[in-house]
Enzyme design. Structure first.
Site, PDB file in Angstrom:
ATOM      1  N   ASP A 170       0.919  -3.942  50.005  1.00 12.12           N
ATOM      2  CA  ASP A 170      -0.535  -3.834  50.179  1.00 12.12           C
ATOM      3  C   ASP A 170      -1.269  -5.052  49.634  1.00 12.12           C
ATOM      4  O   ASP A 170      -2.338  -5.400  50.131  1.00 12.12           O
ATOM      5  CB  ASP A 170      -1.062  -2.536  49.548  1.00 12.12           C
ATOM      6  CG  ASP A 170      -1.187  -1.420  50.579  1.00 12.12           C
ATOM      7  OD1 ASP A 170      -1.692  -1.683  51.684  1.00 12.12           O
ATOM      8  OD2 ASP A 170      -0.772  -0.284  50.282  1.00 12.12           O
ATOM      9  N   HIS A 188      -5.921   0.356  48.608  1.00 11.69           N
ATOM     10  CA  HIS A 188      -4.526   0.842  48.539  1.00 11.69           C
ATOM     11  C   HIS A 188      -3.785   0.173  47.382  1.00 11.69           C
ATOM     12  O   HIS A 188      -3.158   0.836  46.564  1.00 11.69           O
ATOM     13  CB  HIS A 188      -3.766   0.529  49.833  1.00 11.69           C
ATOM     14  CG  HIS A 188      -4.359   1.151  51.058  1.00 11.69           C
ATOM     15  ND1 HIS A 188      -3.969   0.818  52.320  1.00 11.69           N
ATOM     16  CD2 HIS A 188      -5.320   2.097  51.202  1.00 11.69           C
ATOM     17  CE1 HIS A 188      -4.666   1.521  53.205  1.00 11.69           C
ATOM     18  NE2 HIS A 188      -5.496   2.296  52.550  1.00 11.69           N
ATOM     19  N   TYR A 202      -2.172   2.229  43.495  1.00 12.02           N
ATOM     20  CA  TYR A 202      -0.865   2.364  42.832  1.00 12.02           C
ATOM     21  C   TYR A 202      -1.017   2.069  41.339  1.00 12.02           C
ATOM     22  O   TYR A 202      -0.377   2.712  40.499  1.00 12.02           O
ATOM     23  CB  TYR A 202       0.166   1.417  43.450  1.00 12.02           C
ATOM     24  CG  TYR A 202       0.297   1.529  44.948  1.00 12.02           C
ATOM     25  CD1 TYR A 202       0.778   2.701  45.548  1.00 12.02           C
ATOM     26  CD2 TYR A 202      -0.065   0.478  45.780  1.00 12.02           C
ATOM     27  CE1 TYR A 202       0.887   2.802  46.929  1.00 12.02           C
ATOM     28  CE2 TYR A 202       0.046   0.571  47.168  1.00 12.02           C
ATOM     29  CZ  TYR A 202       0.515   1.731  47.724  1.00 12.02           C
ATOM     30  OH  TYR A 202       0.620   1.823  49.088  1.00 12.02           O
ATOM     31  N   GLU A 211       2.946  -2.326  58.592  1.00 10.72           N
ATOM     32  CA  GLU A 211       2.169  -1.121  58.313  1.00 10.72           C
ATOM     33  C   GLU A 211       2.738   0.154  58.919  1.00 10.72           C
ATOM     34  O   GLU A 211       2.504   1.235  58.400  1.00 10.72           O
ATOM     35  CB  GLU A 211       0.740  -1.313  58.824  1.00 10.72           C
ATOM     36  CG  GLU A 211       0.092  -2.493  58.181  1.00 10.72           C
ATOM     37  CD  GLU A 211      -1.397  -2.458  58.352  1.00 10.72           C
ATOM     38  OE1 GLU A 211      -2.072  -2.325  57.326  1.00 10.72           O
ATOM     39  OE2 GLU A 211      -1.874  -2.552  59.491  1.00 10.72           O
ATOM     40  N   GLU A 258      -3.176   3.666  57.183  1.00  9.00           N
ATOM     41  CA  GLU A 258      -2.169   2.829  57.854  1.00  9.00           C
ATOM     42  C   GLU A 258      -1.977   3.266  59.303  1.00  9.00           C
ATOM     43  O   GLU A 258      -1.669   2.445  60.163  1.00  9.00           O
ATOM     44  CB  GLU A 258      -0.827   2.843  57.116  1.00  9.00           C
ATOM     45  CG  GLU A 258      -0.841   2.345  55.676  1.00  9.00           C
ATOM     46  CD  GLU A 258      -1.463   0.974  55.467  1.00  9.00           C
ATOM     47  OE1 GLU A 258      -1.885   0.318  56.438  1.00  9.00           O
ATOM     48  OE2 GLU A 258      -1.560   0.545  54.316  1.00  9.00           O
ATOM     49  N   HIS A 260      -4.625   1.488  61.178  1.00 10.17           N
ATOM     50  CA  HIS A 260      -4.361   0.044  61.221  1.00 10.17           C
ATOM     51  C   HIS A 260      -3.259  -0.283  62.225  1.00 10.17           C
ATOM     52  O   HIS A 260      -3.372  -1.231  63.003  1.00 10.17           O
ATOM     53  CB  HIS A 260      -3.972  -0.485  59.837  1.00 10.17           C
ATOM     54  CG  HIS A 260      -5.033  -0.265  58.804  1.00 10.17           C
ATOM     55  ND1 HIS A 260      -4.855  -0.551  57.475  1.00 10.17           N
ATOM     56  CD2 HIS A 260      -6.284   0.233  58.909  1.00 10.17           C
ATOM     57  CE1 HIS A 260      -5.963  -0.242  56.816  1.00 10.17           C
ATOM     58  NE2 HIS A 260      -6.837   0.234  57.658  1.00 10.17           N
TER      59      HIS A 260
HETATM   60 FE   LIG Z   1      -3.031  -1.217  56.457  1.00 11.50          FE
HETATM   61 FE   LIG Z   2      -2.462  -0.546  53.128  1.00 13.08          FE
END
Ligand SMILES: [Fe+2]
Ligand SMILES: [Fe+2]
Length: 332
Positions: A65, A99, A103, A162, A196, A199
């Site tokens: 990411d 994103h 994490y 992705e 995702e 995307h």
């Molecule tokens: Fe993405």
């Molecule tokens: Fe992402």
């Protein structure tokens, strides 16, 4: 000073009808990791057997990411020919940044500082992770102004990242979350996965629009290039999976899930699936299908967010055949 004519983005001109669809869907899905009660996972985490695998999975996802924020979406947006498409890709880039940050939020909640530092060091040293980042990044950085071929290649690489490469990592939190283990962290993952999905479909769609304008000969050449790249990334992914999941015994199931998603990535760019159909762990598949009904953070956010409730994503969510009409790619 250059003699360029600067053009303003005009959303009233229907240059790219689907750009609006992607824009709207992405903004409807806005979310922030802090809205998920990851701290509820702390007590399970303390006795969780495979902390090492879990942390590595999240470290690997963070790297992908980060790359997608800093290089992928930005480079593709920079060279995309349509101003509406550029705007959509720029919005996608902002979500990639969310994103990548999410994490860290999970790490901060569950791990000690020294453990976090260790994982970020591991990311730098893991040869398989570094290989996939370098392979994809090189393609992103090879886009040339006014050259549709290099732009198509970057879009193809982005869809591979992705819709395919993320899934060796997504598997674990979904697998555990589906069994009630570390469920809140899994919710963060399902929110990322939801983005995702857009995307992969959007960039795949933009890529198909470029692809259909190439000559038959060029299309054949790029298809070979595309399948070769996928196979190379797949070989690396098998080794990465074995390395990260060694202590869990889950490698064969992760690999099946990776193949399933490789096929989906190919379909996003309008190519034929490559791997034979096979059964994917039902807990993981179920986790995705039920995503819309099981997670309810919008309702927890209070009245201001009530209107923002998003319909669950299904395989049909991105079926735009009614919009595409005669534009539909004929390259198959
Ligand atoms: Fe993405
Ligand atoms: Fe992402």
């Amino acid at each position: 000073m250059s003699n360029l004519t600067y053009e303003a983005v005009n959303w009233n001109a229907p240059t790219s009808e689907l750009a609006k669809v992607f824009w709207d869907q992405q903004w409807k899905q806005i979310w922030f990791p802090e809205e998920i009660a990851v701290s509820k996972d702390i007590s399970q985490w303390q006795t969780f057997e495979h902390q090492d695998t879990y942390k590595k999975v999240f470290g690997g996802l963070t790297l992908l990411d980060t790359l997608q924020t800093n290089v992928g979406m930005n480079e593709i947006a920079k060279f995309a020919p349509d101003l509406q498409e550029k705007a959509v890709l720029t919005v996608f880039a902002a979500f990639e940044a969310i994103h990548a940050k999410s994490y860290s939020y999970i790490f901060t909640t569950l791990c000690k500082n020294a453990e976090i530092d260790e994982i970020f060091e591991w990311v730098k040293k893991n040869e398989f992770l570094q290989y996939k980042a370098a392979r994809i990044s090189d393609i992103y950085q090879s886009i040339e102004e006014g050259d549709p071929e290099s732009l198509w290649k970057a879009m193809y690489a982005s869809v591979m990242l992705e819709s395919f490469l993320f899934y060796s990592g997504f598997f674990y939190p979904l697998y555990l979350g589906g069994q009630g283990v570390l469920r809140n962290s899994a919710e963060v993952i399902s929110l990322i996965l939801r983005d995702e999905s857009i995307h992969g479909v959007a960039v795949g769609f933009f890529a198909q629009n470029i692809f259909k304008r190439f000559s038959q000969e060029k299309q054949d050449e790029l298809k070979i290039w595309g399948y070769e790249l996928l196979l190379d990334l797949y070989q690396n992914e098998l080794r990465y999976t074995e390395d990260v999941y060694a202590e869990t015994g889950l490698s064969p199931e992760v690999k099946a899930y990776v193949r399933y998603n490789a096929n989906k990535a190919l379909m996003n760019v309008g190519f034929e699936a490559m791997f034979p159909e096979e059964e994917v762990n039902p807990i993981v598949m179920n986790g995705i299908r039920n995503e819309g009904s099981t997670y309810d953070f919008f309702s927890q956010k209070g009245a201001t967010y009530a209107v923002a409730k998003v319909a669950p994503i299904t395989d049909d969510t991105f079926n735009f055949s009614h919009l595409k009409g005669s534009e539909k790619s004929e390259e198959k």
